[in-house]
Scaffold this motif. Structure first.
Motif, short mmCIF file in Angstrom:
data_model
loop_
_atom_site.label_atom_id
_atom_site.label_comp_id
_atom_site.label_asym_id
_atom_site.label_seq_id
_atom_site.Cartn_x
_atom_site.Cartn_y
_atom_site.Cartn_z
N ILE A 1 8.51 5.70 -3.21
CA ILE A 1 9.73 4.92 -3.44
C ILE A 1 10.55 5.54 -4.57
CG2 ILE A 1 10.64 2.66 -4.10
CD1 ILE A 1 8.14 1.44 -2.80
N GLU A 2 9.88 5.94 -5.63
CA GLU A 2 10.57 6.55 -6.77
C GLU A 2 11.23 7.86 -6.35
OE1 GLU A 2 7.58 6.93 -9.72
OE2 GLU A 2 7.50 4.77 -10.17
N ALA A 3 10.58 8.61 -5.48
CA ALA A 3 11.17 9.87 -5.00
C ALA A 3 12.43 9.60 -4.20
CB ALA A 3 10.15 10.63 -4.16
N ALA A 4 12.40 8.55 -3.38
CA ALA A 4 13.58 8.18 -2.60
C ALA A 4 14.72 7.73 -3.51
CB ALA A 4 13.22 7.07 -1.61
N GLN A 5 14.38 6.99 -4.56
CA GLN A 5 15.40 6.56 -5.51
C GLN A 5 15.97 7.75 -6.28
OE1 GLN A 5 12.97 3.70 -7.65
NE2 GLN A 5 14.03 1.97 -6.69
N ALA A 6 15.12 8.73 -6.56
CA ALA A 6 15.55 9.89 -7.33
C ALA A 6 16.57 10.75 -6.58
CB ALA A 6 14.34 10.75 -7.70
N ILE A 7 16.48 10.74 -5.26
CA ILE A 7 17.44 11.54 -4.48
C ILE A 7 18.66 10.71 -4.07
CG2 ILE A 7 15.66 13.11 -3.64
CD1 ILE A 7 15.70 11.62 -0.99
N GLY A 8 18.74 9.50 -4.60
CA GLY A 8 19.94 8.69 -4.42
C GLY A 8 19.95 7.78 -3.21
N CYS A 9 18.80 7.47 -2.65
CA CYS A 9 18.75 6.57 -1.49
C CYS A 9 19.15 5.15 -1.90
CB CYS A 9 17.34 6.54 -0.89
SG CYS A 9 16.92 8.00 0.06
N GLN A 10 19.95 4.52 -1.09
CA GLN A 10 20.31 3.12 -1.33
C GLN A 10 19.09 2.24 -1.06
OE1 GLN A 10 23.34 2.19 -2.53
NE2 GLN A 10 23.79 4.38 -2.64
N ARG A 11 19.11 1.04 -1.63
CA ARG A 11 17.94 0.16 -1.53
C ARG A 11 17.62 -0.23 -0.08
NH1 ARG A 11 19.24 -4.04 -6.39
NH2 ARG A 11 21.33 -3.80 -5.48
N LEU A 12 18.64 -0.52 0.70
CA LEU A 12 18.38 -0.87 2.09
C LEU A 12 17.81 0.32 2.87
CD1 LEU A 12 21.43 -3.12 3.07
CD2 LEU A 12 19.05 -3.81 2.75
N ARG A 13 18.29 1.50 2.53
CA ARG A 13 17.77 2.69 3.22
C ARG A 13 16.32 2.94 2.83
NH1 ARG A 13 20.40 8.80 3.41
NH2 ARG A 13 18.91 9.61 4.95
N ILE A 14 15.96 2.62 1.60
CA ILE A 14 14.56 2.76 1.18
C ILE A 14 13.67 1.85 2.01
CG2 ILE A 14 12.95 2.31 -0.71
CD1 ILE A 14 15.14 3.22 -2.63
N ILE A 15 14.16 0.63 2.27
CA ILE A 15 13.38 -0.32 3.06
C ILE A 15 13.14 0.19 4.47
CG2 ILE A 15 13.45 -2.61 4.15
CD1 ILE A 15 14.87 -3.63 1.64
N PHE A 16 14.22 0.64 5.13
CA PHE A 16 14.12 1.01 6.54
C PHE A 16 13.67 2.45 6.78
CE2 PHE A 16 17.11 -2.59 6.60
CZ PHE A 16 16.46 -3.40 7.53
N LEU B 1 9.78 2.31 3.24
CA LEU B 1 8.79 1.24 3.24
C LEU B 1 8.23 0.94 4.64
CD1 LEU B 1 10.00 -1.53 0.73
CD2 LEU B 1 7.79 -0.36 0.76
N LEU B 2 9.12 0.62 5.56
CA LEU B 2 8.66 0.22 6.89
C LEU B 2 7.94 1.34 7.65
CD1 LEU B 2 11.54 -2.12 8.11
CD2 LEU B 2 9.22 -2.76 7.47
N PRO B 3 8.50 2.56 7.70
CA PRO B 3 7.78 3.63 8.42
C PRO B 3 6.40 3.93 7.83
CG PRO B 3 10.07 4.24 8.10
CD PRO B 3 9.85 3.02 7.28
N GLU B 4 6.30 3.92 6.50
CA GLU B 4 5.02 4.22 5.86
C GLU B 4 3.99 3.12 6.10
OE1 GLU B 4 3.94 6.88 4.09
OE2 GLU B 4 5.79 7.95 4.59
N ALA B 5 4.45 1.88 6.14
CA ALA B 5 3.53 0.75 6.28
C ALA B 5 3.29 0.33 7.73
CB ALA B 5 4.07 -0.45 5.49
N LEU B 6 4.00 0.94 8.67
CA LEU B 6 3.98 0.48 10.06
C LEU B 6 2.59 0.43 10.69
CD1 LEU B 6 5.76 -0.60 12.28
CD2 LEU B 6 6.15 1.74 13.06
N GLU C 1 0.81 -1.22 0.00
CA GLU C 1 0.00 0.00 0.00
C GLU C 1 0.84 1.27 0.00
OE1 GLU C 1 -2.58 -0.39 3.33
OE2 GLU C 1 -3.95 -1.79 2.33
N VAL C 2 2.14 1.12 0.23
CA VAL C 2 3.03 2.29 0.16
C VAL C 2 3.11 2.72 -1.30
CG1 VAL C 2 5.36 3.15 0.56
CG2 VAL C 2 4.35 1.50 2.15
N GLY C 3 2.83 3.98 -1.55
CA GLY C 3 2.77 4.48 -2.92
C GLY C 3 4.08 4.34 -3.67
N ALA C 4 3.98 3.93 -4.94
CA ALA C 4 5.18 3.78 -5.76
C ALA C 4 5.90 5.12 -5.93
CB ALA C 4 4.79 3.22 -7.13
N GLY C 5 5.13 6.21 -5.90
CA GLY C 5 5.73 7.54 -6.05
C GLY C 5 6.68 7.87 -4.91
#
Length: 217
Positions: free
Chosen positions: A120-135, A138-143, A114-118
């Motif tokens: 995640i894409e915004a986090a990727q756009a600013i250069g976040c590493q994949r593990l950082r995106i998860i923690f 993803l997790l804070p938004e879905a908690l 249910e976490v919006g793809a936008g």
């Protein structure tokens, strides 16, 4: 109710708390890890690996499709291997954990999806590493949804712990069968039901309140 039965009721309640408590800690970490594996290895995921996703998804579905009482009996050899016994509190923890983990994983997966793809894409756009995106994303938004799902899982685990009493696992289920059913003691049966209902209501209330606070922080 006699002092002996009151003492047995108290001990059975403690055993149920212990069974569910230990299992819950394992289920939280194992189920969440499994949910993250399923969501991140899916098509379009940040660690896309469809074959791994299909494999673990099939395993999860297989365990979820198996009734708990059947799983309880089927896991007796594994339970004996891990705990050295097939009766008692520790023996019940193994099947309860194995049954609840895939259940919680699927619920947590729904919340993660249910976490919006936008976001995640915004986090990727600013250069976040994949593990950082998860923690950090993803997790804070879905908690809140994950907490709500874990509350449902805890209730299911309490039901499972009572069912495990059928094979002498201890706890309230075992007490209800030995004293309430086999000895026709209605007083014990009613007391066990009241305690289980109160326990479920308390867990549901606390879980709902915590999830609400997370949504409105």
């Amino acid at each position: 109710m006699s002092p002996r039965l009151l003492e047995a009721l108290w001990q059975a309640t403690l055993d149920t708390f212990y069974m569910v408590g230990v299992s819950a800690v394992i289920v939280w970490f194992a189920g969440l890890a499994l949910a993250l594996l399923l969501i991140t290895t899916d098509r379009g995921g940040i660690f896309e690996a469809p074959r791994i996703n299909t494999l673990f998804g099939s395993v999860v579905n297989g365990f979820r499709a198996t009734p708990f009482i059947v799983l309880l009996v089927a896991l007796i050899p594994l339970t004996r291997l891990i705990t050295g016994t097939t009766i008692g509190v520790w023996a019940a923890i193994v099947p309860i954990t194995i049954s609840a983990t895939p259940f919680f994983a699927r619920i947590a997966e729904v919340s993660l999806r249910e976490v919006g793809a936008g976001v995640i894409e915004a986090a990727q756009a600013i250069g976040c590493q994949r593990l950082r995106i998860i923690f950090s994303v993803l997790l804070p938004e879905a908690l809140p949804g994950i907490i709500g799902g874990f509350t449902i899982t805890l209730v299911a685990m309490i039901n499972a712990s009572a069912m495990a009493g059928a094979i002498g696992a201890g706890g309230l289920g075992d007490l209800a069968i030995r004293y309430g059913y086999q000895r026709y003691n209605t007083e014990v049966m009613v007391a066990v039901i009241v305690i289980l209902v109160a326990l479920v209501c308390l867990i549901q209330f606390v879980g709902d309140r915590y999830a609400y606070r997370l949504r409105h922080r």
